[in-house]
Scaffold this active site. Structure first.
Site, PDB file in Angstrom:
ATOM      1  CB  ILE A   1      -1.171  -0.475   0.737  1.00 28.06           C
ATOM      2  CG1 ILE A   1      -1.332  -0.848   0.860  1.00 28.06           C
ATOM      3  CG2 ILE A   1      -1.898   0.743   1.371  1.00 28.06           C
ATOM      4  CD1 ILE A   1      -2.880  -1.788   2.315  1.00 28.06           C
TER       5      ILE A   1
ATOM      6  CE  LYS B   1      -2.384  -3.049  11.153  1.00 26.27           C
ATOM      7  NZ  LYS B   1      -1.567  -1.735  10.908  1.00 26.27           N
TER       8      LYS B   1
ATOM      9  CB  SER C   1      -7.849  -3.498  10.013  1.00 21.35           C
ATOM     10  OG  SER C   1      -7.958  -4.864   9.810  1.00 21.35           O
TER      11      SER C   1
ATOM     12  CG  ASP D   1      12.843  -0.900  13.533  1.00 25.82           C
ATOM     13  OD1 ASP D   1      12.226  -0.233  13.895  1.00 25.82           O
ATOM     14  OD2 ASP D   1      13.324  -2.727  13.255  1.00 25.82           O
TER      15      ASP D   1
ATOM     16  CE1 TYR E   1      -2.198  -6.300  11.087  1.00 28.73           C
ATOM     17  CE2 TYR E   1      -4.292  -7.325  10.103  1.00 28.73           C
ATOM     18  CZ  TYR E   1      -3.314  -5.981  10.760  1.00 28.73           C
ATOM     19  OH  TYR E   1      -3.691  -5.158   9.318  1.00 28.73           O
TER      20      TYR E   1
ATOM     21  CG  PHE F   1       1.429   2.455   4.844  1.00 31.75           C
ATOM     22  CD1 PHE F   1      -0.021   2.343   5.127  1.00 31.75           C
ATOM     23  CD2 PHE F   1       1.890   3.795   3.878  1.00 31.75           C
ATOM     24  CE1 PHE F   1      -0.706   2.594   4.245  1.00 31.75           C
ATOM     25  CE2 PHE F   1       0.875   4.318   3.283  1.00 31.75           C
ATOM     26  CZ  PHE F   1       0.078   4.196   3.461  1.00 31.75           C
TER      27      PHE F   1
ATOM     28  CG  PHE G   1     -13.866  -3.002   4.325  1.00 33.06           C
ATOM     29  CD1 PHE G   1     -13.632  -1.520   5.286  1.00 33.06           C
ATOM     30  CD2 PHE G   1     -14.111  -3.882   4.856  1.00 33.06           C
ATOM     31  CE1 PHE G   1     -14.624  -1.040   6.341  1.00 33.06           C
ATOM     32  CE2 PHE G   1     -15.401  -3.143   5.928  1.00 33.06           C
ATOM     33  CZ  PHE G   1     -15.346  -2.043   6.415  1.00 33.06           C
ATOM     34  CG  ASN G   2     -10.939  -8.334   2.048  1.00 27.77           C
ATOM     35  OD1 ASN G   2     -11.779  -7.041   2.758  1.00 27.77           O
ATOM     36  ND2 ASN G   2     -10.300  -8.698   2.339  1.00 27.77           N
TER      37      ASN G   2
HETATM   38  N1  LIG Z   1      -3.203  -5.483   2.863  1.00 25.94           N
HETATM   39  C1  LIG Z   1      -3.798  -5.750   3.319  1.00 25.94           C
HETATM   40  O1  LIG Z   1      -4.137  -6.454   3.649  1.00 25.94           O
HETATM   41  C2  LIG Z   1      -4.317  -4.483   4.595  1.00 25.94           C
HETATM   42  C3  LIG Z   1      -5.403  -4.588   4.803  1.00 25.94           C
HETATM   43  C4  LIG Z   1      -5.750  -3.368   6.469  1.00 25.94           C
HETATM   44  C5  LIG Z   1      -4.712  -3.049   6.929  1.00 25.94           C
HETATM   45  N2  LIG Z   1      -3.442  -3.099   6.473  1.00 25.94           N
HETATM   46  C6  LIG Z   1      -2.445  -2.688   7.006  1.00 25.94           C
HETATM   47  O2  LIG Z   1      -1.814  -1.387   5.683  1.00 25.94           O
HETATM   48  C7  LIG Z   1      -0.622  -1.360   6.442  1.00 25.94           C
HETATM   49  C8  LIG Z   1       0.526  -1.717   5.174  1.00 25.94           C
HETATM   50  O3  LIG Z   1      -0.261  -3.032   4.146  1.00 25.94           O
HETATM   51  P1  LIG Z   1       0.517  -3.559   2.832  1.00 25.94           P
HETATM   52  O4  LIG Z   1      -0.696  -5.042   2.768  1.00 25.94           O
HETATM   53  O5  LIG Z   1       1.367  -2.618   2.258  1.00 25.94           O
HETATM   54  O6  LIG Z   1       1.779  -4.989   4.088  1.00 25.94           O
HETATM   55  P2  LIG Z   1       3.564  -4.494   3.346  1.00 25.94           P
HETATM   56  O7  LIG Z   1       3.982  -6.010   3.808  1.00 25.94           O
HETATM   57  O8  LIG Z   1       3.251  -4.707   2.498  1.00 25.94           O
HETATM   58  O9  LIG Z   1       4.675  -3.364   3.902  1.00 25.94           O
HETATM   59  C9  LIG Z   1       3.716  -2.857   5.298  1.00 25.94           C
HETATM   60  C10 LIG Z   1       5.915  -2.267   5.288  1.00 25.94           C
HETATM   61  O10 LIG Z   1       6.213  -1.631   6.141  1.00 25.94           O
HETATM   62  C11 LIG Z   1       7.519  -2.067   6.180  1.00 25.94           C
HETATM   63  N3  LIG Z   1       8.192  -3.002   7.496  1.00 25.94           N
HETATM   64  C12 LIG Z   1       7.743  -3.612   8.537  1.00 25.94           C
HETATM   65  N4  LIG Z   1       7.639  -3.609   9.861  1.00 25.94           N
HETATM   66  C13 LIG Z   1       8.600  -2.630   9.397  1.00 25.94           C
HETATM   67  C14 LIG Z   1       9.538  -1.378  11.185  1.00 25.94           C
HETATM   68  N5  LIG Z   1       9.835  -1.567  12.425  1.00 25.94           N
HETATM   69  N6  LIG Z   1      10.654  -0.585  10.572  1.00 25.94           N
HETATM   70  C15 LIG Z   1      10.213  -0.041   9.100  1.00 25.94           C
HETATM   71  N7  LIG Z   1       9.730  -0.630   8.254  1.00 25.94           N
HETATM   72  C16 LIG Z   1       8.444  -2.030   8.628  1.00 25.94           C
HETATM   73  C17 LIG Z   1       7.618  -3.718   5.513  1.00 25.94           C
HETATM   74  O11 LIG Z   1       9.300  -3.921   5.143  1.00 25.94           O
HETATM   75  C18 LIG Z   1       6.947  -3.129   4.513  1.00 25.94           C
HETATM   76  O12 LIG Z   1       7.260  -2.748   3.190  1.00 25.94           O
HETATM   77  C19 LIG Z   1      -0.181  -2.160   7.536  1.00 25.94           C
HETATM   78  O13 LIG Z   1       0.088  -1.457   8.567  1.00 25.94           O
HETATM   79  C20 LIG Z   1      -1.168  -3.444   7.969  1.00 25.94           C
HETATM   80  O14 LIG Z   1      -1.170  -4.078   8.276  1.00 25.94           O
HETATM   81  C21 LIG Z   1      -2.801  -3.833   5.491  1.00 25.94           C
END
Ligand SMILES: NC(=O)c1ccc[n+]([C@@H]2O[C@H](COP(=O)([O-])OP(=O)(O)OC[C@H]3O[C@@H](n4cnc5c(N)ncnc54)[C@H](O)[C@@H]3O)[C@@H](O)[C@H]2O)c1
Length: 343
Positions: free
Chosen positions: A14, A154, A126, A60, A150, A82, A179-180
């Site tokens: 995202i 959130k 989420s 990090d 998880y 994110f 959502f998704n």
């Molecule tokens: N994709 C989904 O279905 C979904 C749905 C609801 C919520 N979310 C939330 O949206 C956000 C982004 O999701 P996504 O699908 O892009 O996930 P993703 O795993 O593709 O992206 C998350 C990024 O965060 C980085 N990351 C994790 N921990 C880290 C840290 N401590 N320091 C620096 N970087 C770190 C990872 O390397 C990754 O590039 C997340 O918080 C996720 O929980 C995602």
């Protein structure tokens, strides 16, 4: 005043799409990521799409001194957070890793922002915070609960931001309950690149369509839904990215905090998605029905009204477009970001 925005988790699924949407909306983006779940190769693709080298630091977010030092050098007017771990199943196996990364990460980002006198944050929440919803479509005032670590991160994350706002009303936060998210950028250059077995339906279907996996297992066809399979609110990741632009604009334009759903309001079943993917790809998606998976809910879709009223945002793309864009990404990049960049 700077118009720079901090994006944490910027090279993730995202994050990359939101980076492009913010750039197109005229914002300067400072991305950080530790590549825990993404590839440095993403940056070449982004450079190509942005027409310039992305402003990026490998970092990090739980490292507060490093993040604070970065923001002191390059102040931002707001952050979109994110960075988090996101696999529900894994979170039940490794709860401490999830609590540490997702909660320490959020607290650390807030501390680093405050230390540099910035108090605006958009948080990735989420629809999982709704647990097993009692009524549909789901409004933001529906009861919340968590059934896995998880989801708990959130819910607690949202609570941390409410507590922060109560202690210091200068904080403005936007909790976005996704959502998704599915689909990919229309260029075919960026998309979802899951490591190992995909946890989500569309990337799994994509890998079956492209021949990387034999068949899809459909978990249950005896739910109280029109065709018996689970119903979800799939939202195109580009629409989701635009939702973040709208949320930032709102935070920058007026005081106050908000929590909104980002969904389309339309539910589709697993079989609807399989059929739409077969049409988009021109390939068969072999599938078999297997028993329900514990923890899955029958149906979950948003009431998107509040996002429309508050942010002036609504999703534009339907299921056919989500599948077409996912398929283009999958077809051009069968090995994800390890594939050569398509010309
Ligand atoms: N994709 C989904 O279905 C979904 C749905 C609801 C919520 N979310 C939330 O949206 C956000 C982004 O999701 P996504 O699908 O892009 O996930 P993703 O795993 O593709 O992206 C998350 C990024 O965060 C980085 N990351 C994790 N921990 C880290 C840290 N401590 N320091 C620096 N970087 C770190 C990872 O390397 C990754 O590039 C997340 O918080 C996720 O929980 C995602």
């Amino acid at each position: 005043m700077t118009n720079r925005i901090l994006l944490t988790g910027a090279t993730g699924y995202i994050g990359t799409h939101t980076w492009l949407a913010l750039h197109e909306a005229g914002f300067e983006v400072l991305g950080v990521d530790n590549f825990a779940n993404s590839s440095p190769r993403v940056l070449d693709r982004l450079a190509h799409l942005l027409g310039q080298r992305p402003q990026f630091e490998q970092l990090d977010v739980t490292d507060t001194p490093a993040l604070t030092a970065l923001l002191q050098q390059r102040p931002v007017q707001a952050a979109v957070h994110f960075a988090a771990f996101k696999a529900v199943g894994e979170s039940t196996q490794q709860p401490l890793a999830y609590y540490r990364n997702n909660l320490s990460g959020l607290v650390s980002v807030c501390e680093a922002l405050r230390a540099t006198d910035c108090r605006r944050l958009v948080f990735s929440s989420s629809a999982t915070v709704y647990g097993d919803p009692a009524t549909l479509p789901i409004r933001e005032d529906a009861p919340t609960s968590s059934t896995n670590p998880y989801g708990a991160t959130k819910l607690i994350g949202e609570q941390i931001l409410r507590d922060l706002g109560a202690a210091d009303p200068a904080w403005q936060t936007g909790c976005l309950r996704y959502f998704n998210p599915v689909g990919a950028h229309a260029s075919g250059l960026i998309g979802e690149d899951p490591r190992g077995t995909p946890n989500n339906l569309m990337p799994y279907v994509a890998q079956v369509a492209v021949g990387r996996r034999d068949r899809l297992q459909v978990f249950g066809n005896d739910y109280p839904t029109p065709d018996g399979t689970g119903v979800r609110d799939y939202i195109h990741v580009v629409d989701l990215a635009e939702g973040h632009v709208a949320a930032l604009r709102r935070l920058l334009a007026q005081a106050g905090s908000f929590t909104v759903n980002l969904g389309t309001g339309q539910g589709y079943s697993v079989l609807d998605l399989v059929r739409a993917y077969e049409t988009a790809s021109g390939r068969a998606v072999p599938h078999e029905i297997v028993p329900r998976r514990p923890g899955d809910v029958a149906a979950c879709y948003a009431d998107p009204q509040r996002a429309a009223e508050l942010l002036g945002w609504q999703a534009q793309h339907g299921l056919a477009r989500m599948c077409e864009d996912s398929w283009r990404w999958q077809r051009l990049n069968p090995q994800g970001f390890d594939s050569p960049m398509p010309s």
